[in-house]
Scaffold this active site. Sequence first.
Site, mmCIF file in Angstrom:
data_model
loop_
_atom_site.group_PDB
_atom_site.id
_atom_site.type_symbol
_atom_site.label_atom_id
_atom_site.label_comp_id
_atom_site.label_asym_id
_atom_site.label_seq_id
_atom_site.Cartn_x
_atom_site.Cartn_y
_atom_site.Cartn_z
ATOM 1 N N CYS A 217 1.532 2.344 7.415
ATOM 2 C CA CYS A 217 0.783 2.544 6.168
ATOM 3 C C CYS A 217 0.729 1.269 5.330
ATOM 4 O O CYS A 217 -0.357 0.858 4.888
ATOM 5 C CB CYS A 217 1.389 3.700 5.377
ATOM 6 S SG CYS A 217 3.191 3.663 5.216
ATOM 7 N N TYR A 218 1.870 0.635 5.110
ATOM 8 C CA TYR A 218 1.860 -0.607 4.342
ATOM 9 C C TYR A 218 1.022 -1.689 5.026
ATOM 10 O O TYR A 218 0.195 -2.338 4.363
ATOM 11 C CB TYR A 218 3.288 -1.115 4.118
ATOM 12 C CG TYR A 218 4.097 -0.340 3.107
ATOM 13 C CD1 TYR A 218 3.688 -0.238 1.778
ATOM 14 C CD2 TYR A 218 5.298 0.265 3.470
ATOM 15 C CE1 TYR A 218 4.442 0.460 0.842
ATOM 16 C CE2 TYR A 218 6.058 0.969 2.546
ATOM 17 C CZ TYR A 218 5.635 1.058 1.232
ATOM 18 O OH TYR A 218 6.381 1.745 0.311
#
Length: 344
Positions: free
Chosen positions: A149-150
């Site tokens: 996600c990051y």
Amino acid sequence: MIEVGIVGGTGYTGMELLRLVARHPKLRLAEITSRAEAGTRVDELVPALEGAVDNVFTAPDTERLSRCDVVFFATPNGIAMESAPALLEAGCRVIDLGADFRLRDPAVWTEWYGMSHSCPELLEEAVYGLPEANRDALPGARLVANPGCYPTAVALGLLPLLEAGALADGPVVADCKSGVSGAGRAAKVATLFCEANEGFKAYGASGHRHLPEIEQTLARVAGAPVDVTFVPHLVPMTRGMQATLHVVVDRPLDELEALYRQRYADEPFVHLVASGGHPETRWVRGTNHCRIGLHQPPGRPDRAVILSVIDNLTKGAAGQAVQNLNRMFGLEETAGLEGLAYVP
């Protein structure tokens, strides 16, 4: 219909996958596994899916899974790499939402994940599934490593700069915030309501597992190493992620905006907000979209602040996995992913 299997269907990412697969016009859920919930109806565990999913959780079984056209792994790190070789041998395609196939160097994997890689021979074959940067490698791929996600939020925020060579020498700072669902569904003291609510904290400041993935992804695009200072934070909301990116650039803000608008003009899921705008996580909640804002500090024409927001469970995980599946199987890239955020 494409026959789909999901390994690990009881975590937040697995539940989001279930939601997206259930509404996809070209997918049929053939297998859904959970060791702990084997024998339980999916809609008993996830009542929100009643009437849409009538499957029963089963224990993971490679032979049954191999009958699927594609299998998603929404499992802890280290699980997919144990099962992927047999599934690939049987002709089944694999999309891993964990980190098992994201890093090319098995030594780097071991350094950050604390275990030896059981099938390093597959790391070179695995396609890194960030469609906006790697779209042409996805059709026909057997094995896809779904990005974290990051790394997704950071990469989408920086892609136009890197591709145009507009990133000047200087620090790249990724100041990122995530909702609590990013920590997973398992009960942990740090994510209990009374611990996480009305609080805000950094974590992993001395080294987070997504750092090597971020740097590897940016280096691929730039064609040279990109050193990043990455600090993630936990904020008291359920879902959503913002990456605030501080960079040194070689052109003024109006040229940066033109660059971003041109780069993302044909991307169905990435949008530059109005000039001077500040994208909010609620604008992308429950969607596969990323919204980006550009700013330049006053009196600093060599600096830019890039704001990139996604839903960590959708574009940061399950939605991107479905987007990758669509490309792998020659479907419309947006199939099953239509829809905008609900606000307020």
